[in-house]
Design an enzyme around this catalytic site. Sequence first.
Site, PDB file in Angstrom:
ATOM      1  N   LYS A 194       1.038   2.006   5.633  1.00 43.58           N
ATOM      2  CA  LYS A 194       0.200   1.478   4.561  1.00 43.58           C
ATOM      3  C   LYS A 194      -0.195   2.635   3.656  1.00 43.58           C
ATOM      4  O   LYS A 194      -0.762   3.628   4.111  1.00 43.58           O
ATOM      5  CB  LYS A 194      -1.038   0.805   5.137  1.00 43.58           C
ATOM      6  CG  LYS A 194      -1.979   0.275   4.066  1.00 43.58           C
ATOM      7  CD  LYS A 194      -3.094  -0.538   4.673  1.00 43.58           C
ATOM      8  CE  LYS A 194      -4.048  -1.034   3.616  1.00 43.58           C
ATOM      9  NZ  LYS A 194      -5.155  -1.792   4.181  1.00 43.58           N
ATOM     10  N   LYS A 246       3.427  -1.747   3.538  1.00 45.01           N
ATOM     11  CA  LYS A 246       2.550  -2.222   2.466  1.00 45.01           C
ATOM     12  C   LYS A 246       2.198  -1.094   1.528  1.00 45.01           C
ATOM     13  O   LYS A 246       1.836  -0.025   2.016  1.00 45.01           O
ATOM     14  CB  LYS A 246       1.288  -2.794   3.101  1.00 45.01           C
ATOM     15  CG  LYS A 246       0.263  -3.305   2.132  1.00 45.01           C
ATOM     16  CD  LYS A 246      -0.930  -3.779   2.904  1.00 45.01           C
ATOM     17  CE  LYS A 246      -2.029  -4.172   1.979  1.00 45.01           C
ATOM     18  NZ  LYS A 246      -3.216  -4.539   2.702  1.00 45.01           N
TER      19      LYS A 246
HETATM   20  C1  PBG Z   1      -7.916  -3.148   3.636  1.00 40.77           C
HETATM   21  C2  PBG Z   1      -6.915  -3.956   2.914  1.00 40.77           C
HETATM   22  C3  PBG Z   1      -6.481  -3.787   1.596  1.00 40.77           C
HETATM   23  C4  PBG Z   1      -5.567  -4.782   1.320  1.00 40.77           C
HETATM   24  C5  PBG Z   1      -5.442  -5.541   2.464  1.00 40.77           C
HETATM   25  N1  PBG Z   1      -6.266  -5.006   3.452  1.00 40.77           N
HETATM   26  C6  PBG Z   1      -6.873  -2.913   0.522  1.00 40.77           C
HETATM   27  C7  PBG Z   1      -7.299  -1.561   0.677  1.00 40.77           C
HETATM   28  O1  PBG Z   1      -6.766  -0.798   1.465  1.00 40.77           O
HETATM   29  O2  PBG Z   1      -8.207  -1.265  -0.071  1.00 40.77           O
HETATM   30  C8  PBG Z   1      -4.888  -4.962   0.002  1.00 40.77           C
HETATM   31  C9  PBG Z   1      -4.132  -6.202  -0.219  1.00 40.77           C
HETATM   32  C10 PBG Z   1      -3.800  -6.485  -1.622  1.00 40.77           C
HETATM   33  O3  PBG Z   1      -3.994  -5.678  -2.537  1.00 40.77           O
HETATM   34  O4  PBG Z   1      -3.308  -7.592  -1.851  1.00 40.77           O
HETATM   35  N2  PBG Z   1      -8.213  -3.599   4.897  1.00 40.77           N
END
Ligand code: PBG
Length: 320
Positions: A194, A246
């Site tokens: 991520k 992601k």
């Molecule tokens: C954090 C989380 C994020 C997303 C999903 N879970 C964002 C972040 O790391 O700030 C982003 C998903 C999206 O942008 O659609 N637990």
Amino acid sequence: MIQRPRRLRANQAIRNLVSESHVRPEQLILPLFVREGLTEPKPIKGLPGTVQHTPDSLRAEIDRAIAAGIGGVMVFGVPNHRDEDGTEACNPNGVLTSAIRSIREQAGDRLVVIADLCLDEFTSHGHCGVLDARGEVDNDRTLEIYGRMAVVLAEAGAHMLGASGMMDGQVAATRAALDKANFKDVSILAYAAKYASAFYGPFRDAVESQLDGDRKTYQQDPRNSREAIREIKLDAAEGADIIMVKPALGYLDIVSQARQLVDLPIASYIVSGETAMIEAAAEQGLLERERAILETLSSVHRAGANIICTYWAIEAAAWL
Ligand code: PBG
């Protein structure tokens, strides 16, 4: 000329015959936001059709998800109360746990119900973990809380937990906590790779993120791919059931490498900012929306992710 690749593109029937990848509704996952105390569903800027749900609108959305035949839902809760340690995350009657319980009552096993296992919606500072005395994210104390949260989410009925916090050792800690509480069949979708991405903008609005700063001490540097390989191997070794990459679109090279690297199912998440770009362009008449969405889903699938998290899940399922 002996080789004429165009022969196999001559009409739709032959193109279908030789098509190599097929996005299927049952492999699409819809992210859902549930906001505590809301009386009317609230639209999210940049993501047409996606809202913060009330209990009633959630029920209607789950009916649509079942009817569309999608694979599952990924549930995020937005609480009224936030504090330093994100204590509301472990409340068995909190916004997320209550939503999970109600979705399971309604859908049973017709949808895979995935609960987000992270503290960012619950902490007053907006980080995915708790802070130490210096204000840095305290990895190991966070793992203890993830362990407790995992059990509470499993008790509420989650089939699967989305380990999205990017703490070291989170998959092992979650697995150990689940097993100890005898939730041996609750699976872990590990956000193994991520990235600290600029494409989470609309999501941060959707969960009313309190973050001031960034997540660069735990999420990955967009310049790196070997680092992703290391994370994926670690999560697989720690007991992840599914590996997630992601965001999706800027990271198809990572999806493809993940597919080669491990034998686990691979998922990828077309994040809010990636979705918003296409929506904004379509709204301006710059591209054909449906074709652009289907092409995007095909790209992620072709790169190697069978499972796709997307805000378009229900709509795309109808087209497919
Ligand atoms: C954090 C989380 C994020 C997303 C999903 N879970 C964002 C972040 O790391 O700030 C982003 C998903 C999206 O942008 O659609 N637990």
